[in-house]
Design an enzyme around this catalytic site. Structure first.
Site, PDB file in Angstrom:
ATOM      1  N   HIS A 173       0.846  -1.199   0.000  1.00  0.00           N
ATOM      2  CA  HIS A 173       0.000   0.000   0.000  1.00  0.00           C
ATOM      3  C   HIS A 173       0.877   1.242   0.000  1.00  0.00           C
ATOM      4  CE1 HIS A 173      -3.416   2.547   0.668  1.00  0.00           C
ATOM      5  NE2 HIS A 173      -2.828   3.072   1.718  1.00  0.00           N
ATOM      6  N   ASP A 175       0.947   5.090  -0.096  1.00  0.00           N
ATOM      7  CA  ASP A 175       0.226   6.364  -0.015  1.00  0.00           C
ATOM      8  C   ASP A 175       0.981   7.429  -0.801  1.00  0.00           C
ATOM      9  OD1 ASP A 175      -1.957   5.795   1.843  1.00  0.00           O
ATOM     10  OD2 ASP A 175      -0.352   5.418   3.303  1.00  0.00           O
ATOM     11  N   ASP A 287      -7.732   1.139   1.916  1.00  0.00           N
ATOM     12  CA  ASP A 287      -7.473   2.121   2.970  1.00  0.00           C
ATOM     13  C   ASP A 287      -8.416   3.323   3.062  1.00  0.00           C
ATOM     14  OD1 ASP A 287      -6.053   2.821   5.237  1.00  0.00           O
ATOM     15  OD2 ASP A 287      -4.571   4.015   4.154  1.00  0.00           O
ATOM     16  N   ASP A 424       1.522  -1.295   4.458  1.00  0.00           N
ATOM     17  CA  ASP A 424       2.002  -0.022   3.919  1.00  0.00           C
ATOM     18  C   ASP A 424       3.467  -0.141   3.476  1.00  0.00           C
ATOM     19  OD1 ASP A 424      -0.448   0.815   4.734  1.00  0.00           O
ATOM     20  OD2 ASP A 424       0.255   2.285   6.206  1.00  0.00           O
ATOM     21  N   HIS A 571      -6.493   9.357  -0.356  1.00  0.00           N
ATOM     22  CA  HIS A 571      -7.242   9.295   0.905  1.00  0.00           C
ATOM     23  C   HIS A 571      -6.533   9.895   2.115  1.00  0.00           C
ATOM     24  CE1 HIS A 571      -5.175   5.369   0.377  1.00  0.00           C
ATOM     25  NE2 HIS A 571      -4.835   5.578   1.628  1.00  0.00           N
TER      26      HIS A 571
HETATM   27 ZN   LIG Z   1      -3.354   4.786   2.757  1.00  0.00          ZN
END
Ligand SMILES: [Zn+2]
Length: 1152
Positions: A173, A175, A287, A424, A571
């Site tokens: 994941h 971000d 997420d 993550d 997000h």
């Molecule tokens: Zn995230």
């Protein structure tokens, strides 16, 4: 013959105008007769003055209209005589200028009303999320090892006939910004993950990996050589590497508007089409903090068949687990024909990390996260570490893991099991790849070589899983026909998310509201720039391309803006949940992109309005047109530039970014109050000059606000002239301050009439539609009267504070954990109340310590005059652990029901549930919230996403900003203390309901805004864009630009007209644009009062060719939402647009 017909038309127009003027006069006389006892005593003279002003205005208006008619007729004559360059344009401009401010009955086709009226029942195996809330007790008992669930048991022989198929899906994941900026994450982690991916997947072709975020992937792709690119393509071809969703980011689903959701999906998919040629089949979102059916709809329209969601309220996860409905077809609430179903997998446990994905017991699953092997940087909080798999422990380890797999599979209806393997920023270094892949392979090999275990375990991509699942239940690979083993149909949304206890994630609906507003501003400017750019390119085909126009540079600016906007849909970006310096990074990107798309707007508008296209020249350092509105820094509010007025006219070009004709007030800043506004025909336009306020009581003496009503054709550019000089039709505003016994020192009003009111009678402002009463004690709205029928409603505005709980866990960027009910705000300084009255608008501005609240009414017959504009400038920088709310209390008997939109796309009915804590009853509001009873509906439309609730019958509440001293333990590691001075804008709309609400409607899971409400939202979010000609280019000769003969149908929204990339190198556009349309669902059940809409409806059908003035449709191909798939439909043949209510469609369009 043609001419005589047109004369007949104008003849009747003149007749209409005369009749209407008489009507206005009568209306005025009527008003004069009615006693006006609520005025303060010394106002008799004012009343008389007002009346004289009004009469003067009427006279001038009539002169203007008749002047316009004369001009139009002259134009027509000339057109017919010598066939001038743009005959249709002149005619249509003439018509739009002519549109009398007369009552227009909304000509909605009755057939178009049927969609919202139809009452339908849910599917036989259907589940409505609203009903689930009624069913659940939300009691949160301790479920044992699966804390929020229950004990799962199974029989050893359950898989004897059909083995368990396990797909372990490695994922990472990433971000695009959170604790680090996008670039820093890329440098430190993401590039290594992808580099290792190429090496490590090639080592063993049984290994798999999935990727979601194209923002990262494309950045990496740019940095690698051809050889590596070929290696990636081979991994995709042989099924080892899969791109899921393929959007620019994994977007927030609460605060994002569907414009942004679609745009980031197209940006990702366009990149994939050009560079990889892959078409994602599955959407994956582990997420985002709650899930919206809008995203499900968009994925479906983009050609995806499957999707996965994760962050759902723990009680709902438990309920779905018990019912075994974690896999379902997600259907839109409004879908009456089951055309929107998409196969959805909901993850059952707390998180998407390894401890919560192999099975119900995190203590055991953590032992199968081999990154946590002893000696590494991370370990298992349950204190039993993983063991590397060896010949001696493999049997026990495999059985322990299989036990978890089997238990998890009991929550689903098939014998195909999905086990995500990641977290993550996982798989950053080679060692981690070896640890995970080698140990798991040993486990799989053991399981698969022991037939008595009845399991086949393997690495898989997400589509490997869904393919097997579909095969298992006898479904075709992409369709949504329910197979032999029926999966349920679920409708509704998954807000508001709670991950444990009373920890509801409703704080992020408001966190960092300054940037939520900035996002919406970039959306509006980007859309305007896209449309103007596409129209400009199309016109080049007709007039020839000027050598100076920066076609490729502008396309690059647009691309960068799309990507910055896309990045912000992430997000942790629009959600307001990043570190302070990450927020600054996003803000800087949004800010620069706003500057850049404005450059695209002015350079395109300039060419389009030039009378003589040969004179076009492009000088980016000194553009001929300059945007009237500028922003000094990423965290500053926009302000207006001051236009210097001379004897020589300054030209102002006004762009209407909406696809319907409109009359709206334009406000500019000028350096003198002696100013005249002229339209394109040289006629004086009615204008209002007001003061520019340095603070509540001190006006600037060298700057003035100039407001006038612009007539703006759909997607067109109008031209106005500003000239120095006295002008009777330029009127100054009158000011009144409420004194209440205090001394108020007012300065700078030498050019205006000013008075004080001492007594406590309420202040009123009004326009042709509404009369508002404002309390003299608070300066806030108390009552709203609809002039149509004289009905009056209590509508009380007030402000309130929330604090945070004294418990250990407190409110933070994600969570809202208030200390009970809000406490009514009282300003530490007494409120300063300033009333402005004028011919075009009136307003009440109330200055409190933390909020400057403005209530404005436009004196326009039509959309702009139907609602109240509310602007709150909020500053809570001096506070600690406080959130400020605006609360509107009405006499509408809404009980516990209210309605909020989802992503500006659809309306979700809500129930305020007493068994849930206060913070659970807050919902995201992207475009609107409303409440209603059988006779009225009160809507608050918004220009930024914020959290909203209706905690009592008749009451609406919006959180406007939050300042929180501490972290809320969701990984961010800080509070929210970087508050800015933030401007929140709204429209408040009161509508009379004409149809009685039936019992069935009351429980209906769908609801629709009226056309007026949709249109008011569009006006609020897409204001007219004004550009002034630079002072040194006074000789520029401009004419209006009018691309459309008539407005689009009222219910058809042009989401975008977005230039499509060229297949060639060089970063330029192709000759095609993506035409994206949305047919809005709307409710006709409101009284047929004069809504002043300048459009109608056409049952979703439009023949594009007939809508265009100059341009021709060269090609027109219906495609999937993100342009990836061609759709086989008859529309391409007939070139006719044909949309069902609520449908969003994309077409590849070439104009010339
Ligand atoms: Zn995230």
């Amino acid at each position: 013959m043609k001419l005589s017909r047109q004369f007949t038309f104008f003849g009747s127009a003149i007749f209409c105008v005369v009749v209407f003027s008489l009507y206005l006069m009568l209306d005025h006389i009527d008003n004069g007769k009615s006693p006006n006892g609520e005025r303060h005593p010394n106002s008799q003279l004012n009343i008389l003055q007002d009346k004289i002003d009004h009469l003067e205005r009427l006279l001038a208006e009539n002169n203007e209209i008749i002047g316009n008619i004369r001009d139009s007729v002259i134009n027509l004559k000339e057109t017919v005589k010598d066939g001038k360059a743009y005959p249709e344009r002149n005619i249509s401009q003439g018509i739009s200028e002519l549109l009398p401010p007369a009552p227009v009955m909304l000509p909605i086709e009755s057939e178009d009303c049927q969609f919202a009226e139809r009452v339908y029942s849910k599917a036989a195996d259907g589940v409505q999320m609203l009903d689930v809330y009624d069913l659940l007790s939300f009691d949160n008992p301790d479920g044992g090892v699966w804390k929020q669930g229950f004990d799962i048991s199974y029989k050893e022989n359950e898989w004897d006939n059909e083995s368990l198929q396990v797909f372990v899906v490695p994922h990472s994941h990433n971000d695009p910004g959170w604790l680090k900026t996008f670039d820093d994450y890329y440098q430190d982690q993401t590039q290594h993950i992808l580099n290792n991916m190429v090496v490590k997947l090639h080592e063993d072709n049984r290994r798999k990996m999935i990727w979601m975020e194209i923002s990262y992937f494309s950045k990496w792709w740019e940095s690698i050589d051809e050889q590596k690119r070929d290696a990636v393509k081979r991994l995709i071809e042989n099924g080892q590497f899969e791109v899921a969703t393929g959007g620019w980011v994994m977007p927030d689903e609460a605060n994002s508007h569907y414009f942004g959701l679609i745009d980031q999906l197209i940006e990702g998919h366009q990149w994939l089409e050009k560079n990889l040629g892959v078409k994602p089949k599955t959407g994956l979102a582990v997420d985002p903090f709650g899930h919206s059916p809008t995203q499900a709809y968009l994925l479906k329209q983009a050609g995806m068949s499957n999707m996965l969601i994760q962050r759902i309220h723990y009680s709902i996860k438990k309920h779905f687990s018990l019912e075994r409905t974690l896999e379902f077809f997600w259907r839109q609430n409004w879908d009456q024909d089951a055309t929107t179903d998409i196969l959805c997998h909901m993850m059952p446990f707390y998180s998407y990390d390894v401890p919560h994905t192999c099975g119900p017991d995190p203590k055991i699953c953590c032992q199968f996260d081999f990154k946590r092997l002893p000696g590494g940087r991370i370990s298992c909080p349950w204190r039993i570490p993983p063991q590397a798999i060896t010949d001696s422990n493999v049997q026990e380890r495999a059985q322990t893991l299989l036990d978890q797999y089997r238990k998890k599979s009991k929550l689903y209806r098939t014998k195909v099991l999905l086990v995500p393997l990641g977290d993550d920023f996982r798989y950053t270094d080679a060692l981690e790849w070896d640890q995970q892949f080698e140990n798991y392979q040993k486990l799989f090999d053991y399981m698969n070589s022991h037939p008595e275990l009845h399991v086949k375990a393997q690495f898989g991509t997400i589509s490997d899983y869904f393919d097997a699942l579909r095969k298992n239940i006898g479904m075709d690979p992409v369709g949504s026909s329910v197979g032999e083993l029926a999966l349920p149909v679920i409708s509704g949304d998954f807000f508001t998310y709670a991950d444990r206890d009373d920890h509801y994630w409703s704080g992020y609906f408001t966190s960092r509201p300054f940037y939520k507003r900035l996002d919406r501003m970039l959306e509006s400017y980007l859309r305007a720039a896209e449309i103007l750019y596409s129209l400009t390119l199309a016109n080049f085909q007709k007039y020839g391309k000027p050598s100076d126009y920066p076609t490729i540079d502008n396309y690059k600016l647009l691309t960068e803006a799309r990507r910055n906007l896309g990045l912000f849909q992430h997000h942790d970006a629009i959600a307001g949940t990043g570190k302070d310096f990450v927020v600054v990074d996003y803000g800087t990107r949004l800010f620069h992109s706003i500057l850049n798309v404005k450059r695209v707007i002015v350079s395109s508008a300039h060419w389009l309005v030039l009378k003589d296209k040969q004179t076009y020249s492009h000088d980016p350092s000194n553009p001929v047109l300059q945007m009237d509105d500028v922003q000094a820094a990423q965290d500053a509010l926009p302000h207006k530039t001051v236009i210097k007025i001379h004897k020589k006219p300054r030209l102002v070009v006004v762009f209407n970014p909406i696809e319907q004709a409109r009359r709206s007030v334009v406000t500019l800043y000028v350096n003198t109050h002696h100013v005249r506004v002229l339209d394109a025909f040289g006629h004086v336009v009615h204008a209002q000059v007001s003061a520019v306020w340095n603070d509540a009581t001190h006006a600037a003496t060298d700057v003035f606000q100039l407001s006038f009503i612009a007539q703006a054709p759909p997607l067109g550019l109008s031209v106005y002239q500003l000239i120095e000089g006295m002008e009777i039709r330029t009127e100054t505003s009158k000011y009144m301050f409420l004194k209440d016994g205090r001394h108020i020192s007012v300065s700078g009003l030498d050019n205006f009439r000013m008075s004080y009111q001492q007594d406590a009678t309420s202040v009123e402002i009004e326009n042709p539609h509404l009369k508002l009463s404002v309390s003299t004690a608070t300066g806030l709205l108390e009552r709203m009267r609809l002039k149509d029928d004289g009905s009056e409603h209590q509508v009380n505005v007030e402000f309130a504070w929330y604090g945070t709980t004294s418990n250990k866990d407190k409110s933070g960027a994600y969570l809202f954990l208030p200390d009970g009910d809000a406490k009514i705000y009282s300003s530490s300084q007494p409120a300063v109340i300033r009333v402005t009255k004028g011919p075009l608008f009136s307003e009440v501005t109330t200055t409190l310590t933390h909020v400057t609240h403005t209530l404005r009414l436009y004196n326009i017959q039509g959309v702009e005059g139907q609602s109240v504009e509310i602007c709150n400038t909020v500053d809570i920088r001096g506070e600690n652990n406080r959130e400020i709310a605006m609360r509107i209390t009405s006499d509408i008997n809404s009980k516990n029901r209210f309605f909020t939109d989802l992503n500006g796309y659809q309306v979700q009915p809500r129930k305020t549930v007493a068994k849930l804590p206060l913070q659970a009853n807050f919902y995201p509001m992207t475009s609107m919230v409303y409440l209603q009873d059988s006779s009225a509906r009160l809507s608050l439309l918004t220009a930024q996403s914020l959290g909203t609730a209706s905690l009592k019958s008749g009451q609406l509440e919006v959180i406007m900003d939050r300042r929180l001293n501490q972290d809320d333990n969701r990984g961010l590691g800080q509070g929210v203390l970087d508050n800015k001075i933030t401007a929140n804008s709204f429209r408040l709309l009161l509508e009379k309901r004409s149809s009685e609400e039936t019992q069935k409607e009351e429980s209906a899971p769908y609801s629709y805004a009226s056309i007026l409400s949709h249109m008011s939202f569009t006006y609020l979010n897409h204001p007219l864009i004004s550009m002034a000609s630079s002072p040194d280019s006074v000789d520029a000769s401009f004419t209006f630009y009018n691309p459309l003969i008539t407005s689009f149908p009222c219910d058809l929204h042009l989401v975008n007209l977005r230039a499509i990339q060229s297949k060639e190198e060089g970063g330029g556009p192709s000759e095609q644009a993506a035409l994206i349309l949305h047919r809005k669902g709307f409710d006709c059940g409101f009284s047929n009062r004069d809504t002043g809409l300048l459009c109608t409806t056409t049952r979703g059908k439009v023949k594009l060719e007939k809508l265009l003035t100059d341009l021709k449709v060269k090609s027109f191909t219906p495609v999937s939402l993100s342009l990836m798939h061609n759709t086989q439909e008859s529309e391409a043949e007939s070139q006719e647009i044909n949309l069902k209510p609520m449908e969003i469609r994309t077409y590849r369009l070439e104009l010339s």
